[in-house]
Design an enzyme around this catalytic site. Structure first.
Site, PDB file in Angstrom:
ATOM      1  N   ASP A  85       2.620   8.297  -3.434  1.00 44.85           N
ATOM      2  CA  ASP A  85       3.094   8.347  -2.054  1.00 44.85           C
ATOM      3  C   ASP A  85       2.891   9.798  -1.582  1.00 44.85           C
ATOM      4  OD1 ASP A  85       4.633   7.816   0.335  1.00 44.85           O
ATOM      5  OD2 ASP A  85       6.327   8.821  -0.656  1.00 44.85           O
ATOM      6  N   ASP A 102       4.601  11.563   1.721  1.00 40.27           N
ATOM      7  CA  ASP A 102       5.803  12.214   2.272  1.00 40.27           C
ATOM      8  C   ASP A 102       6.960  12.157   1.271  1.00 40.27           C
ATOM      9  OD1 ASP A 102       4.694  12.781   4.842  1.00 40.27           O
ATOM     10  OD2 ASP A 102       5.011  10.699   5.428  1.00 40.27           O
TER      11      ASP A 102
END
Ligand code: BG6
Ligand code: MG
Length: 225
Positions: free
Chosen positions: A12, A14
């Site tokens: 991922d 953020d």
């Protein structure tokens, strides 16, 4: 030579590669404040990994304002939040890559294992460029390439497909509850960074603890369970 037992690792963006999750929170909190809605870090856990418009809906629901605006008004609000968020991104540099991440990426690549990125952010390429990581990942799936936001498995399954990886032999790394659900719905091994990710197969408190040898050992236990 030891047989390769992991096809790929999908990150991922953020909150895992950089702390942009905090900037999303600050920008949403300001918009919510203007609407008379108060949100805190606990509420923000529900926004992590969730698309821009879905996040706005959750905030409006929190203030019981979900039926008070037209689609066009909601689009204007989301744009306002995004402009605010983009102001934070202007300050982002490679120094803002989370501790331990570059070392982890290097160690995975040394073993010839592919790495992917799965982010529902429309700003993913801007963030990667600011961090000088635009050429680091073998494949990047962002909001433009998927129809459904996390927790749907679409984004991680798309990454696996493009990396020619079997999801059951692929590791996903996430800081969001919606992201862990997306990884598990893809039948991948889920590594959670944070304190509230109970569904992760392996949890660490911070990216500093993301050590490749430990992740591999936990994955091996999981695959042989
Ligand atoms: C995710 C973040 O990566 O991207 C969410 O965890 C954010 O908080 C979502 O809402 C969408 O981002 P953007 O940049 O398209 O508004
Ligand atoms: Mg995240």
């Amino acid at each position: 030579m030891e047989e390769k037992f992991i096809d790929a690792v999908v990150f991922d963006l953020d909150g895992v590669i950089t702390d942009s999750a905090h900037y999303h929170f600050l920008a949403w909190r300001e918009l919510a404040r203007e609407l008379g809605i108060s949100i805190n870090e606990v509420f923000n856990e529900r926004l992590k990994g969730v698309s821009r418009m879905d996040s706005l809906e959750l905030i409006l629901q929190e203030g019981n304002l979900q039926n008070d605006f037209t689609l066009s008004e909601k689009a204007t609000m989301a744009e306002k939040k995004n402009l605010h968020y983009c102001e934070f991104l202007k300050k982002l540099t490679p120094q803002d890559i989370m501790p331990g991440i570059l070392e982890l990426i290097t160690n995975i690549k040394i073993e010839g294992i592919s790495i992917g990125l799965a982010s529902v952010s429309r700003n993913a390429s801007t963030v990667l460029k600011a961090l000088k990581l635009e050429d680091t990942f073998d494949y990047v799936v962002d909001a433009a390439k998927v129809k459904k936001s996390k927790p749907d498995p679409e984004i991680f399954l798309t990454a696996c497909k493009q990396l020619d990886a079997n999801p059951k032999r692929t590791i996903g790394i996430e800081d969001a509850s919606a992201g862990i659900d997306s990884i598990k719905a893809s039948e991948m091994f889920a590594v959670g960074v944070g304190n509230t990710l109970n569904k992760a197969d392996y949890k660490v408190h911070s990216t500093k603890e993301l050590q490749w040898e430990l992740i591999k050992a936990e994955y091996k236990k999981w695959i042989e369970r």
